[in-house]
Design a protein around this motif. Structure first.
Motif, PDB file in Angstrom:
ATOM      1  N   ASN A 110       6.274   0.841   0.727  1.00  0.00           N
ATOM      2  CA  ASN A 110       6.015   1.939  -0.186  1.00  0.00           C
ATOM      3  C   ASN A 110       5.909   1.389  -1.457  1.00  0.00           C
ATOM      4  O   ASN A 110       6.523   2.644  -2.084  1.00  0.00           O
ATOM      5  CB  ASN A 110       6.109   3.268   0.427  1.00  0.00           C
ATOM      6  CG  ASN A 110       4.847   4.758   0.373  1.00  0.00           C
ATOM      7  OD1 ASN A 110       4.337   4.304  -0.063  1.00  0.00           O
ATOM      8  ND2 ASN A 110       5.973   6.169   0.107  1.00  0.00           N
ATOM      9  N   ARG A 140      -4.533   7.765  -4.020  1.00  0.00           N
ATOM     10  CA  ARG A 140      -3.109   6.315  -3.504  1.00  0.00           C
ATOM     11  C   ARG A 140      -1.803   7.341  -3.243  1.00  0.00           C
ATOM     12  O   ARG A 140      -2.466   8.093  -4.231  1.00  0.00           O
ATOM     13  CB  ARG A 140      -3.599   5.603  -4.103  1.00  0.00           C
ATOM     14  CG  ARG A 140      -2.621   5.923  -6.069  1.00  0.00           C
ATOM     15  CD  ARG A 140      -3.019   4.198  -6.623  1.00  0.00           C
ATOM     16  NE  ARG A 140      -2.393   3.887  -8.245  1.00  0.00           N
ATOM     17  CZ  ARG A 140      -2.566   3.151  -8.672  1.00  0.00           C
ATOM     18  NH1 ARG A 140      -2.878   2.393  -8.285  1.00  0.00           N
ATOM     19  NH2 ARG A 140      -2.571   3.292 -10.002  1.00  0.00           N
ATOM     20  N   PRO A 141      -1.580   6.891  -2.793  1.00  0.00           N
ATOM     21  CA  PRO A 141      -0.032   7.905  -2.739  1.00  0.00           C
ATOM     22  C   PRO A 141       0.733   7.888  -3.953  1.00  0.00           C
ATOM     23  O   PRO A 141       0.385   6.608  -4.444  1.00  0.00           O
ATOM     24  CB  PRO A 141       0.732   7.082  -1.667  1.00  0.00           C
ATOM     25  CG  PRO A 141       0.460   6.277  -0.609  1.00  0.00           C
ATOM     26  CD  PRO A 141      -1.433   6.147  -2.069  1.00  0.00           C
ATOM     27  N   ASP A 142       1.663   8.669  -4.706  1.00  0.00           N
ATOM     28  CA  ASP A 142       2.052   8.249  -5.539  1.00  0.00           C
ATOM     29  C   ASP A 142       3.728   7.571  -5.028  1.00  0.00           C
ATOM     30  O   ASP A 142       4.723   8.061  -4.458  1.00  0.00           O
ATOM     31  CB  ASP A 142       2.652  10.035  -6.485  1.00  0.00           C
ATOM     32  CG  ASP A 142       2.941   9.652  -7.449  1.00  0.00           C
ATOM     33  OD1 ASP A 142       2.861   9.046  -8.211  1.00  0.00           O
ATOM     34  OD2 ASP A 142       3.728  10.605  -8.198  1.00  0.00           O
ATOM     35  N   THR A 143       3.683   6.594  -6.082  1.00  0.00           N
ATOM     36  CA  THR A 143       5.277   6.363  -5.255  1.00  0.00           C
ATOM     37  C   THR A 143       6.349   5.842  -6.722  1.00  0.00           C
ATOM     38  O   THR A 143       5.884   5.783  -8.000  1.00  0.00           O
ATOM     39  CB  THR A 143       4.464   4.593  -4.589  1.00  0.00           C
ATOM     40  OG1 THR A 143       4.460   3.839  -5.193  1.00  0.00           O
ATOM     41  CG2 THR A 143       3.870   5.186  -3.570  1.00  0.00           C
TER      42      THR A 143
END
Length: 199
Positions: free
Chosen positions: A7, A194-197
C-alpha cells in the motif's frame, strides 16, 4: 490485468500511472504483513510488484512498465525510440539505487548525512544529464509522451518523499516533462483520486 504491490506508490506507481494514461481498467491489489508472507513464495523472485495477465505472472517493475507502455502506445514509435526510452528508464534505475541507502538507514544521524550527500553531490549532476536529454517541448523521446516521461515523474515524486526540496529549480525542460505528464487526462484523474500513502 491484476497488479499486486504494497500500500504505497514506490515501485508499483509506474504501472498505475501507465494504466491511468491508457485508460485501462485493472485490479489494484495492495498487500501487507501476513498476506504478503503467504503470497511471497508464489512470486517469481519473492518480491513485488507483480502483474498477472491471462494467468501469467510478470514481476520486475520495469518489465511490467514496458509491457503496459506497449499496450497503451507509450513505449516509443520505433525500435530506436523504444531504446532511448529504455535508456532513460535504466538511468533512473541507477539513480534510484543511490536513493535506497537513505530509505533503509535506521540511524537518524546517518540518514541525515546520506541525504545531505545525495542532494549536494549525487543528484545535481544526474539531473543535469536528464535536463539535457529532455527536449525543449518536455519529452525524453520524440514529440509525445512516453513511459520514460511518466517514469521520471514517478521517480521524482517518490524521491522527494525522502529527500524534500525543489530539485527541479531552473530545470526548464524537466519542469515541462512534469507538466506534460500531469496534463495527461487519465493521469490527472488518477493523481486526484489515488490513495494518500506513506511512500
Amino acid at each position: 490485468y491484476k497488479l499486486t504491490y504494497f500500500n504505497g506508490r514506490g515501485r508499483g506507481e509506474l504501472a498505475r500511472l501507465l494504466f491511468a494514461a491508457g485508460g485501462i481498467e485493472y485490479e489494484d491489489v495492495r498487500v501487507a504483513g501476513e498476506q504478503w508472507q503467504e503470497l511471497k513464495p508464489k512470486t517469481p523472485f519473492g518480491q513485488l510488484p507483480i502483474l498477472e495477465v491471462d494467468g501469467t505472472m510478470i514481476c520486475e517493475s520495469r518489465a511490467i512498465g514496458r509491457l503496459i507502455a506497449k499496450a497503451v502506445g507509450l513505449a516509443g514509435k520505433t525500435d530506436l525510440e523504444a531504446a532511448r526510452a529504455d535508456m532513460i528508464i535504466d538511468g533512473l534505475e541507477d539513480l534510484g539505487h543511490k536513493v535506497l541507502p537513505i530509505f533503509i538507514e535506521k540511524d537518524e544521524n546517518k540518514k541525515a548525512e546520506l541525504k545531505k550527500e545525495f542532494t549536494e553531490k549525487t543528484l545535481p549532476p544526474a539531473l543535469d544529464h536528464f535536463e539535457k536529454l529532455a527536449s525543449a517541448e518536455g519529452y525524453f523521446v520524440g514529440k509525445s509522451l512516453t513511459w520514460a516521461d511518466v517514469n521520471f515523474f514517478a521517480f521524482l515524486g517518490f524521491m522527494t518523499g525522502f529527500v524534500p526540496g525543489d530539485h527541479l529549480k531552473g530545470k526548464v525542460n524537466l519542469n515541462k516533462v512534469m507538466g506534460n505528464v500531469t496534463s495527461n487526462a487519465g493521469i490527472a484523474k488518477w493523481l486526484k483520486e489515488r490513495p494518500d500513502t506513506a511512500f
